[in-house]
Design an enzyme around this catalytic site. Sequence first.
Site, PDB file in Angstrom:
ATOM      1  N   ASP A  39       0.841  -1.195   0.000  1.00  0.00           N
ATOM      2  CA  ASP A  39       0.000   0.000   0.000  1.00  0.00           C
ATOM      3  C   ASP A  39       0.870   1.236   0.000  1.00  0.00           C
ATOM      4  O   ASP A  39       2.052   1.188   0.313  1.00  0.00           O
ATOM      5  CB  ASP A  39      -0.881   0.009   1.259  1.00  0.00           C
ATOM      6  N   LYS A  61      -4.171   2.363  -2.910  1.00  0.00           N
ATOM      7  CA  LYS A  61      -5.458   2.916  -3.334  1.00  0.00           C
ATOM      8  C   LYS A  61      -5.564   4.306  -2.740  1.00  0.00           C
ATOM      9  O   LYS A  61      -5.581   4.482  -1.539  1.00  0.00           O
ATOM     10  CB  LYS A  61      -6.610   2.056  -2.826  1.00  0.00           C
ATOM     11  N   MET A 181      -7.908   7.880   9.848  1.00  0.00           N
ATOM     12  CA  MET A 181      -8.459   8.457   8.620  1.00  0.00           C
ATOM     13  C   MET A 181      -9.370   9.647   8.941  1.00  0.00           C
ATOM     14  O   MET A 181     -10.399   9.842   8.282  1.00  0.00           O
ATOM     15  CB  MET A 181      -9.246   7.393   7.821  1.00  0.00           C
TER      16      MET A 181
HETATM   17  N1  SAH Z   1      -3.726  -0.652   9.033  1.00  0.00           N
HETATM   18  C1  SAH Z   1      -3.298   0.663   9.466  1.00  0.00           C
HETATM   19  C2  SAH Z   1      -4.397   1.703   9.311  1.00  0.00           C
HETATM   20  C3  SAH Z   1      -4.803   1.940   7.880  1.00  0.00           C
HETATM   21  S1  SAH Z   1      -5.985   3.225   7.706  1.00  0.00           S
HETATM   22  C4  SAH Z   1      -2.803   0.577  10.910  1.00  0.00           C
HETATM   23  O1  SAH Z   1      -3.008  -0.447  11.584  1.00  0.00           O
HETATM   24  O2  SAH Z   1      -2.147   1.533  11.356  1.00  0.00           O
HETATM   25  C5  SAH Z   1      -4.939   4.614   7.417  1.00  0.00           C
HETATM   26  C6  SAH Z   1      -4.900   5.517   8.635  1.00  0.00           C
HETATM   27  O3  SAH Z   1      -3.980   5.022   9.588  1.00  0.00           O
HETATM   28  C7  SAH Z   1      -4.420   6.919   8.355  1.00  0.00           C
HETATM   29  O4  SAH Z   1      -5.452   7.726   7.840  1.00  0.00           O
HETATM   30  C8  SAH Z   1      -4.000   7.358   9.727  1.00  0.00           C
HETATM   31  O5  SAH Z   1      -5.118   7.702  10.499  1.00  0.00           O
HETATM   32  C9  SAH Z   1      -3.412   6.088  10.299  1.00  0.00           C
HETATM   33  N2  SAH Z   1      -1.948   6.011  10.188  1.00  0.00           N
HETATM   34  C10 SAH Z   1      -1.242   5.076   9.550  1.00  0.00           C
HETATM   35  N3  SAH Z   1       0.089   5.286   9.692  1.00  0.00           N
HETATM   36  C11 SAH Z   1       0.211   6.383  10.470  1.00  0.00           C
HETATM   37  C12 SAH Z   1       1.328   7.104  10.996  1.00  0.00           C
HETATM   38  N4  SAH Z   1       2.584   6.720  10.751  1.00  0.00           N
HETATM   39  N5  SAH Z   1       1.070   8.189  11.763  1.00  0.00           N
HETATM   40  C13 SAH Z   1      -0.192   8.578  12.030  1.00  0.00           C
HETATM   41  N6  SAH Z   1      -1.275   7.932  11.552  1.00  0.00           N
HETATM   42  C14 SAH Z   1      -1.080   6.849  10.797  1.00  0.00           C
END
Ligand code: SAH
Length: 279
Positions: A39, A61, A181
């Site tokens: 991703d 995506k 998100m």
């Molecule tokens: N599977 C991922 C989440 C995917 S949805 C997980 O477990 O972290 C994508 C969202 O994850 C982003 O919109 C944000 O809210 C969060 N996110 C992912 N990486 C991040 C990071 N390094 N710092 C802050 N938010 C993060």
Amino acid sequence: MSRASDGTVYLVGAGPGDPELLTVRARRLLDAADVVLHDRLVSDDILDACPDSAAVVDVGKRPGPDGERTTQEEIDALLVREARAGRDVVRLKGGDPTVFGRGGEESEHLAAAGVDFEVVPGVTSAVAAPAVAGIPPTHRDRASSLTVVTGHEDPTKAESALDWASLAGNVAAGGTLVVLMGVGRLPDNVAALRGHGLDADTPAAMVENATREAEYTVTGTLDTIVERARRVGIDPPAVAVVGDVVEVRDRVAEYLRGAGATGAVGGSERRVSDNRGVE
Ligand code: SAH
């Protein structure tokens, strides 16, 4: 039934960004993979360390009008096709693959197609982003529950899958709410929480790019967080945190080391271009 000649699909969490937060198993599978489908949230540092022998494909995506991105159906089909061709596939996702990562949907698709798969958990941003910014998602004196939601849904829509009255109630009862998100809809979500009775002075924070070079944190209250996040230019990926645990950051920030130490407690500082977000 899968065939002996088929490959295996590994649904792997890449963690929040820092390559040192990959699991040992994730690193080992990446080193041995024939194909890596990742991703857009997966950081370049992690991808750059993949061996030349692996085909590394971005299937990210991106929401919005560019529309040319791989669809979920195409990703599902690609996973099955690669595995049936005998290749071992690492499906690499930011954070944990099963937390707002479609790992569940992909595992159902693989099972329906008769392809062997394995889930390799990752460090989810839902917990890691607050934690590295000095905000413990739970705390003996301040939070006994943790609720993780998507902020992507319109809270004013009747068909929203989220019950904002309950979410506000959880925080009022001393729980922590973490919103993934949620950058675009931060104003709507804050209004929904206020509308369901949360005090204006309820602590709130945004943690952007957690564990990455550009990590930045801004804190405030439900009254101030929207304006402060706007002023410092919080962009995705970022998590929002609501609850008393946010105040812990203010007390530990002085001794907090690493990228997590950066950012504005009051939100009044502007970011600068040294990529650390510090004034
Ligand atoms: N599977 C991922 C989440 C995917 S949805 C997980 O477990 O972290 C994508 C969202 O994850 C982003 O919109 C944000 O809210 C969060 N996110 C992912 N990486 C991040 C990071 N390094 N710092 C802050 N938010 C993060």
